[in-house]
Motif scaffolding. Sequence first.
Motif, PDB file in Angstrom:
ATOM      1  N   ALA A  26      13.473  -7.734  -4.651  1.00  0.00           N
ATOM      2  CA  ALA A  26      14.770  -7.126  -4.333  1.00  0.00           C
ATOM      3  C   ALA A  26      14.883  -5.694  -4.851  1.00  0.00           C
ATOM      4  O   ALA A  26      15.773  -4.964  -4.455  1.00  0.00           O
ATOM      5  CB  ALA A  26      15.900  -7.967  -4.901  1.00  0.00           C
ATOM      6  N   GLN A  27      13.967  -5.284  -5.770  1.00  0.00           N
ATOM      7  CA  GLN A  27      14.002  -3.916  -6.271  1.00  0.00           C
ATOM      8  C   GLN A  27      13.411  -2.945  -5.258  1.00  0.00           C
ATOM      9  O   GLN A  27      13.491  -1.739  -5.424  1.00  0.00           O
ATOM     10  CB  GLN A  27      13.237  -3.831  -7.600  1.00  0.00           C
ATOM     11  N   SER A  28      12.780  -3.462  -4.211  1.00  0.00           N
ATOM     12  CA  SER A  28      12.203  -2.630  -3.174  1.00  0.00           C
ATOM     13  C   SER A  28      12.947  -2.869  -1.868  1.00  0.00           C
ATOM     14  O   SER A  28      13.485  -3.947  -1.639  1.00  0.00           O
ATOM     15  CB  SER A  28      10.721  -2.963  -2.995  1.00  0.00           C
ATOM     16  N   GLU A  29      12.955  -1.862  -1.016  1.00  0.00           N
ATOM     17  CA  GLU A  29      13.581  -2.020   0.293  1.00  0.00           C
ATOM     18  C   GLU A  29      12.694  -2.909   1.174  1.00  0.00           C
ATOM     19  O   GLU A  29      11.507  -3.101   0.901  1.00  0.00           O
ATOM     20  CB  GLU A  29      13.783  -0.640   0.936  1.00  0.00           C
ATOM     21  N   PHE A  30      13.272  -3.468   2.228  1.00  0.00           N
ATOM     22  CA  PHE A  30      12.504  -4.248   3.187  1.00  0.00           C
ATOM     23  C   PHE A  30      11.411  -3.375   3.807  1.00  0.00           C
ATOM     24  O   PHE A  30      11.625  -2.197   4.096  1.00  0.00           O
ATOM     25  CB  PHE A  30      13.416  -4.789   4.289  1.00  0.00           C
ATOM     26  N   LYS A  31      10.248  -3.970   4.029  1.00  0.00           N
ATOM     27  CA  LYS A  31       9.076  -3.245   4.510  1.00  0.00           C
ATOM     28  C   LYS A  31       9.320  -2.542   5.844  1.00  0.00           C
ATOM     29  O   LYS A  31       8.797  -1.451   6.086  1.00  0.00           O
ATOM     30  CB  LYS A  31       7.904  -4.228   4.644  1.00  0.00           C
ATOM     31  N   PHE A  32      10.119  -3.167   6.721  1.00  0.00           N
ATOM     32  CA  PHE A  32      10.294  -2.619   8.065  1.00  0.00           C
ATOM     33  C   PHE A  32      11.657  -1.933   8.264  1.00  0.00           C
ATOM     34  O   PHE A  32      12.229  -1.976   9.355  1.00  0.00           O
ATOM     35  CB  PHE A  32      10.084  -3.724   9.103  1.00  0.00           C
ATOM     36  N   ILE A  36      13.936  16.661  11.847  1.00  0.00           N
ATOM     37  CA  ILE A  36      14.270  15.242  11.704  1.00  0.00           C
ATOM     38  C   ILE A  36      13.393  14.658  10.602  1.00  0.00           C
ATOM     39  O   ILE A  36      12.180  14.885  10.576  1.00  0.00           O
ATOM     40  CB  ILE A  36      14.008  14.471  13.008  1.00  0.00           C
ATOM     41  N   SER A  37      13.997  13.891   9.712  1.00  0.00           N
ATOM     42  CA  SER A  37      13.259  13.256   8.622  1.00  0.00           C
ATOM     43  C   SER A  37      13.287  11.742   8.805  1.00  0.00           C
ATOM     44  O   SER A  37      14.355  11.145   8.852  1.00  0.00           O
ATOM     45  CB  SER A  37      13.873  13.614   7.264  1.00  0.00           C
ATOM     46  N   LEU A  38      12.102  11.151   8.930  1.00  0.00           N
ATOM     47  CA  LEU A  38      11.993   9.694   8.981  1.00  0.00           C
ATOM     48  C   LEU A  38      11.546   9.236   7.600  1.00  0.00           C
ATOM     49  O   LEU A  38      10.412   9.465   7.192  1.00  0.00           O
ATOM     50  CB  LEU A  38      11.002   9.238  10.044  1.00  0.00           C
ATOM     51  N   VAL A  39      12.460   8.597   6.884  1.00  0.00           N
ATOM     52  CA  VAL A  39      12.213   8.221   5.489  1.00  0.00           C
ATOM     53  C   VAL A  39      11.714   6.782   5.402  1.00  0.00           C
ATOM     54  O   VAL A  39      12.318   5.869   5.969  1.00  0.00           O
ATOM     55  CB  VAL A  39      13.507   8.377   4.657  1.00  0.00           C
ATOM     56  N   ASP A  40      10.594   6.600   4.711  1.00  0.00           N
ATOM     57  CA  ASP A  40      10.116   5.267   4.353  1.00  0.00           C
ATOM     58  C   ASP A  40      10.704   4.969   2.976  1.00  0.00           C
ATOM     59  O   ASP A  40      10.232   5.506   1.968  1.00  0.00           O
ATOM     60  CB  ASP A  40       8.589   5.240   4.293  1.00  0.00           C
ATOM     61  N   PRO A  41      11.753   4.138   2.895  1.00  0.00           N
ATOM     62  CA  PRO A  41      12.438   3.916   1.621  1.00  0.00           C
ATOM     63  C   PRO A  41      11.690   2.992   0.664  1.00  0.00           C
ATOM     64  O   PRO A  41      12.143   2.790  -0.462  1.00  0.00           O
ATOM     65  CB  PRO A  41      13.768   3.303   2.049  1.00  0.00           C
ATOM     66  N   VAL A  42      10.560   2.438   1.105  1.00  0.00           N
ATOM     67  CA  VAL A  42       9.721   1.647   0.210  1.00  0.00           C
ATOM     68  C   VAL A  42       8.765   2.574  -0.533  1.00  0.00           C
ATOM     69  O   VAL A  42       8.692   2.579  -1.760  1.00  0.00           O
ATOM     70  CB  VAL A  42       8.932   0.575   0.990  1.00  0.00           C
TER      71      VAL A  42
END
Length: 402
Positions: free
Chosen positions: A33-39, A52-58
Amino acid sequence: MKKHLFKTLFTIGLVFALASCDKDDENPVTPAAQSEFKFIRILVNDESSKEISLVDPVKLTVEKFEAQFPKSALYGTQAGRFGALVNGANNYVQFFDTGFEGHGDHVDVKGTPKFGALTGTGNKPTHFKSKSDEVITFNDGDGTLAIAKEADFHTPGAKMTIVNAGNVAHHGAITKFDNGTYAITVKDGSVAGTLPERVKIIDASGKTLFASTLATKGIHGNATNGLVSLFGSSSGILVVEPSGKQRLIAHPADFGDAWFGSILEAKGAGKFIGYTAAKGAYLIDITANTVTPILANTDIMQAKVDYAGNNLLILLHSGEVQIFDLKTNTVKKTGSVIPATAKDETQKPQLEATTRFVYITQPKNGELLRINTEDFSKVEKIKVSATPYRLSVLGIESDESH
């Protein structure tokens, strides 16, 4: 001798085991739960540039792309795979593909992130909706609709189809029902200005199936659960059914001239929320025909339903975030997360959220904040563009691949 050797080895082993336990206690394994969902991805555009910025929140990484225009409104499609950039000032709509295709129990990756080939060139596209595999814009410039299927997003030269529903130009809106019909606003001219006064039901060709039965003094903001559609109105909350049946739910007695210019659907909780800066955020019960306060407060900067539709997140001008569990109607968490924002600030921070994290743009320093919903002190700062304008959550709340 063997006995003493065994005791010595046992003692040494016990010491190492205890030391290891102490070390684990000091540095516990980070739970999922400390990490965002992979997708999950966060799409952020800019106010003054095409960036445009595509952020990978993981991974907390950013991929850069270039849109056709700056300062577009950003939306996500219902299935989560695509983002829509709607630019009414330049009569242009384009779509961004994350490549994430949800299949219930897992997610497939279809290629790399990129813009789709399909575009929309309606007259001042403003209001956007997505239903199943279809995307729709209401074009304020002439009162038409533009419709497309996601299957055509990568077809070279493809354009959104224009549907004429016999409307005149106005600041309108549309919803789509589960049965395939649409509720669309109508401008009858009874009230001055660009806001519509009525809603009618049409089919995919634009043919009127059920004419309006109720007139209001002005409509703005709407949402649907597929079975019923709600429209914010100065005359009350207009409830429209696919059968053409219409009724008004009265505002609270102390509202005066205030009314909900924004209506939100919380899919996970199965509820509707009305928001007005003049009064606050309220729960709309379409069965009991009641409107009750969630947070009656005139300091609200933004009110958003999280990606799963279970919680309402409210960002105050003071910098405080409040999370409300819409299933239990209780406050889950409150806390200050950003500095105060002046009410007359030209470009204010923008809020979106998933189940696990709150995301807030910082227009003055070019950052996107990722804030843990369980612990507001856990904040990651992600550099995006110089002047982030809008953001949208895309993808699927899942960690399961094929």
